[in-house]
Design a protein around this motif. Structure first.
Motif, mmCIF file in Angstrom:
data_model
loop_
_atom_site.group_PDB
_atom_site.id
_atom_site.type_symbol
_atom_site.label_atom_id
_atom_site.label_comp_id
_atom_site.label_asym_id
_atom_site.label_seq_id
_atom_site.Cartn_x
_atom_site.Cartn_y
_atom_site.Cartn_z
ATOM 1 N N LYS A 193 -0.704 -1.072 -46.341
ATOM 2 C CA LYS A 193 -1.177 -2.461 -46.391
ATOM 3 C C LYS A 193 -0.648 -3.107 -47.665
ATOM 4 O O LYS A 193 -0.506 -2.462 -48.692
ATOM 5 N N ARG A 199 -10.242 -8.157 -34.166
ATOM 6 C CA ARG A 199 -9.214 -9.004 -33.548
ATOM 7 C C ARG A 199 -9.675 -9.570 -32.188
ATOM 8 O O ARG A 199 -9.650 -10.782 -32.003
ATOM 9 N N ASP A 224 -6.006 -13.625 -40.780
ATOM 10 C CA ASP A 224 -4.716 -13.521 -41.447
ATOM 11 C C ASP A 224 -3.916 -12.380 -40.804
ATOM 12 O O ASP A 224 -4.388 -11.746 -39.865
ATOM 13 N N THR A 225 -2.711 -12.133 -41.341
ATOM 14 C CA THR A 225 -1.842 -11.128 -40.715
ATOM 15 C C THR A 225 -2.413 -9.721 -40.829
ATOM 16 O O THR A 225 -1.987 -8.812 -40.133
ATOM 17 N N ASN A 226 -3.369 -9.526 -41.731
ATOM 18 C CA ASN A 226 -3.984 -8.206 -41.875
ATOM 19 C C ASN A 226 -5.245 -8.063 -41.036
ATOM 20 O O ASN A 226 -5.965 -7.083 -41.161
ATOM 21 N N ASP A 227 -5.542 -9.056 -40.217
ATOM 22 C CA ASP A 227 -6.746 -9.065 -39.376
ATOM 23 C C ASP A 227 -8.044 -9.273 -40.155
ATOM 24 O O ASP A 227 -9.128 -8.946 -39.655
ATOM 25 N N THR A 250 -10.209 -15.492 -41.675
ATOM 26 C CA THR A 250 -9.861 -16.513 -42.655
ATOM 27 C C THR A 250 -11.085 -17.372 -42.924
ATOM 28 O O THR A 250 -11.823 -17.719 -42.009
#
Lengths: 664, 130
Positions: free
Chosen positions: A402, A506, A517-520, A523
């Protein structure tokens, strides 16, 4: 004809530095409908707003154009100003000459030209504006908390204490989450269970809280104040209201070799099980993938020994439908898988463990009853190596890890190292670190104690590889400060694995139409000023689902989310957004295109009677928009082939007028 | 940074395709390096010295030829810095300056040993040829 006032803001030098504001207000004076035009240093200030109010009265204005920053910033401010001056707030238009003009242009000439064009477009739009009145919708005074870890528990307790009913949905058989698996908590070293379980009991006994354990959210519909949620209560094959949690069934169950999730597979449980002694609800659950009776119909021992008669092999999944005013996401985290980190030999040796496994290994209720014994041969380890940042702070393109710092590892590793040295002073403890990050109250002092008082050997460097050899783990690492490569024969290696959001987050975000965000990680509505709200109205964030957090931060955020929920639930009615879709029924051809594209399910079709010129009545199928559900996204207006659908405040005619003004 | 150093740094970066400023100074490359004890400058130092333009000492160091080009550091670097490629780029600039290959394909057969791993042959080419 409208009487329009134009107000050009300097925003200090933010706008006036690259836009000739006087030229803009002068140029807009001659636009159709404009009867007054001026400029001022800070339009949003009290003095600036007074200029607007005075002009409305003096010039009898019916519409206002403010050339200033993005409408996201101050549209609400200027709408309030208009309302205070007696205008309909939706007669205000903002021309964004800061973010979309002065900030992106360096040259005064081009900046000014563009600002004038943007101002003209806004004037053209206001000429077609009509007063709008927002609708109201009622609020269901009940909250849903998804996830029953410490975040969900704290949020639920706070909302319930304020007098509102709360439901907690937890996918596991018990609430408690990750905190229930921890041994001690930094920096005070109080036992996690001792401070968590009283809260779990509070939840169980609270008259305003219902716990749906072993349950998952299946479907979410509706909108802020009026969510419709379907919850699947998975069959646990035990009647929850009858089971006393005596454990007789667990004791007699012949299926003894099922890996125990609560101890991360380091020991076994039965097919019927209660995760841990203080589980809430303290009710047994039968694992259908392990139970002989459920798989082949041969056994039934638990049913025979249950004096309460709680076992029910025929139990089915149950679907619960409930309405909620607010939803709190508290789905939490998991350590990442160590499968891709071959160099640390996690899959080759049982003595390479993760930090969460280490927590269970030192916990009195864990697989070794709290004695620190290494998993392979149950011997006491004499040399322990802790490796920090495993999978954290990896490059974005590195597939294994990550990009972010997992935040909690520095502190829990210091805790682990300290506790080992305290209980077993004969043990050599090494911690390999890249940076030690301890920004928190009493955190750095804690880490220093590990080094200075407990003699933990902190080495700046990273472990390169670990090779199991005999009963040892050969650790090869660099010591950057000594400029040496170290070779340590360790008995136990503990990897501080990065943390990631739970896998259920998700699909839940999709159901909620909440952004991630792209890391789940979920936001937040604003990273600084609205950290506990999702951009989706009525959805709030609690704990690590929003980003890595330790327990104190999680609890603070949980209470903050609860405060926001309470603020919503105390309202009797919510004011909606009047900028919603509305169909012209006479033009609607009933094609259903709009219904198919609507992401909120706001559009339905009805058969409606229309009087005809010959005095007969014709029945036609026409679109209807639910004003409470419509979010004003405008997808339907694009899909509508007959041009019947229009968005209030953003009518097609207004958009075309803007484009015309720009292209003129 | 001195102008010559600046130039040499950008040359090494261009040739290797490596961005040394991605390094977070964890030292995993040096922790994993099997030739560590043979080297005067260790993988993490290569990265740091290229980043700060201090390349001169690397050019004359034996470390250039001690690197096995096993690429363990490339595989394990959490930041994707690829230290071995930097070592190779520095090495190339030395070999190119001298204007000659140290090894041709024709030299190979007589040097072969049945126990020699394929990787060592590839590595030799990497180290001694343009």
């Amino acid at each position: 004809m409208q009487r329009i006032g134009v107000f050009v803001c300097w925003c200090g030098t933010n706008i006036a530095g690259t836009v000739d504001v006087a030229a803009v207000s002068e140029a807009l004076k001659s636009e159709p409908g404009v009867v007054f035009s001026t400029n001022y240093q800070y339009m949003c200030s009290q003095a600036g707003q007074d200029i607007i109010k005075d002009a409305v009265k003096e010039h009898n204005l019916t519409g206002i154009v403010v050339c200033s920053c993005s409408p996201r910033m101050h549209e609400a401010t200027f709408r309030k100003t208009a309302a205070a001056a007696g205008l309909n707030p939706y007669m205000v238009e903002i021309a964004n000459i800061r973010e979309q003009c002065s900030w992106v242009h360096k040259d005064m000439l081009t900046g000014t030209e563009k600002a004038i064009i943007l101002g003209k477009a806004a004037v053209a739009k206001v000429n077609l504006n009509t007063p709008l009145t927002p609708g109201e919708s009622p609020v269901t005074k009940r909250a849903l908390v998804i996830g029953g870890g410490i975040a969900g528990i704290q949020t639920a307790l706070d909302i319930a204490d304020a007098g509102f009913p709360v439901d907690i949905v937890e996918k596991n058989p018990t609430i408690g989450g990750k905190m229930a698996q921890l041994d001690k908590t930094f920096p005070t070293l109080d036992c996690a269970a001792c401070i968590l379980t009283p809260k779990m009991v509070d939840v169980a006994q609270h008259e305003n809280i219902r716990i749906f354990s072993y349950s998952e959210v299946e479907e979410i519909g509706g909108f802020v104040g009026n969510f419709d949620v379907k919850i699947k209560k998975k069959a646990r094959f035990v009647k929850e209201d009858i089971c006393t949690g005596c454990g007789a069934c667990v004791e007699k169950c012949p299926m003894k070799k099922i890996p125990n999730e609560f101890n991360l597979g380091m020991d076994n449980r039965r097919a019927v099980y209660i995760p841990f002694a203080q589980a809430v609800p303290k009710v047994a659950t039968i694992d259908p993938s392990a139970c002989n009776m459920l798989k082949s119909g041969k056994c039934g021992i638990c049913s025979k020994v249950c004096t309460a008669g709680a076992i029910d092999y025929k139990q089915k999944d149950e679907l619960i439908e409930e309405k909620y005013g607010a939803i709190v996401v508290a789905t939490g985290f998991n350590p990442i898988s160590m499968d891709k980190f071959d160099e640390f030999a996690y899959n080759q040796s049982r003595d390479v463990i993760t930090s969460l496994e280490f927590e269970r290994l030192t916990n009195a209720a864990g697989p070794t009853q709290g004695k620190l014994l290494r998993p392979s041969d149950l011997e006491h380890p004499h040399t322990i190596v802790f490796v920090q940042c495993v999978g954290s702070r990896c490059d974005a393109c590195a597939e294994k890890g990550k990009e972010y710092c997992s935040k909690i590892c520095c502190m829990y590793t210091a805790k682990h190292a300290m506790l080992v040295r305290d209980k077993y002073p004969d043990t050599e403890v090494y911690v390999f670190y890249i940076d030690v990050r301890t920004p928190g109250k009493n955190f750095d002092e804690f880490y220093r104690r590990a080094v200075e008082e407990y003699g933990v050997r902190y080495i700046k460097g990273m472990v390169g590889k670990i090779t199991p050899e005999g009963d040892k783990l050969k650790v090869q690492a660099s010591d950057l400060l000594a400029d040496k490569q170290l070779h340590i024969d360790a008995d136990l290696v503990v990897l501080a694995a990065a943390i990631e959001p739970d896998k259920t987050a998700r699909p839940l975000a999709t159901m909620l139409t909440a952004s991630m965000d792209t890391n789940d990680f979920f936001t937040e509505a604003h990273p600084k000023l609205r950290p506990v709200e999702s951009p989706t109205a009525g959805v709030f964030l609690s704990g690590t689902c929003q980003g890595p957090k330790d327990i104190p931060e999680t609890v603070s955020q949980a209470s903050a989310a609860a405060a926001k929920v309470i603020g919503l639930l105390v309202k009797d009615k919510l004011t909606g957004n009047p900028c919603i879709a509305s169909p012209n029924e006479l033009m609607c051809n009933g094609c259903s295109s709009c219904e198919r594209v609507c992401p909120y399910g706001a559009i339905t079709y009805i058969d409606k009677e229309f009087p005809q010129p010959d005095r007969t009545v014709a029945v036609r199928r026409v679109a209807q928009v639910n004003p409470a559900v419509c979010q004003g996204c405008g997808a339907c207006t694009v899909a509508c082939m007959s041009g019947a659908m229009d968005l209030r405040g953003f009518m097609s005619s207004q958009i075309i007028a803007e484009v015309d003004a720009i292209c003129k | 940074m001195h102008k010559d150093n600046e130039k040499m740094k950008s040359e090494i970066i261009r040739r290797s395709g490596v961005n040394p400023s991605k390094c977070m100074r964890c030292g995993k490359c040096s922790g994993t390096c099997p030739a560590y004890d043979e080297m005067e400058y260790h993988p993490h130092q290569f990265v740091y010295m290229v980043e700060s333009g201090d390349i001169e000492p690397l050019l004359s160091s034996e470390s250039l030829y001690k690197c096995l080009s096993c690429f363990a550091c490339v595989d394990r670097c959490p930041r994707g810095v690829e230290p071995a490629k930097l070592v190779e780029a520095v090495r190339l600039s030395v070999i190119r300056q001298q204007g000659a290959n140290h090894l041709t394909a024709n030299d190979i057969p007589e040097m072969l040993d049945p126990d020699l791993p394929q990787q060592a042959i590839v590595s030799a080419f990497r180290k001694y040829t343009k």
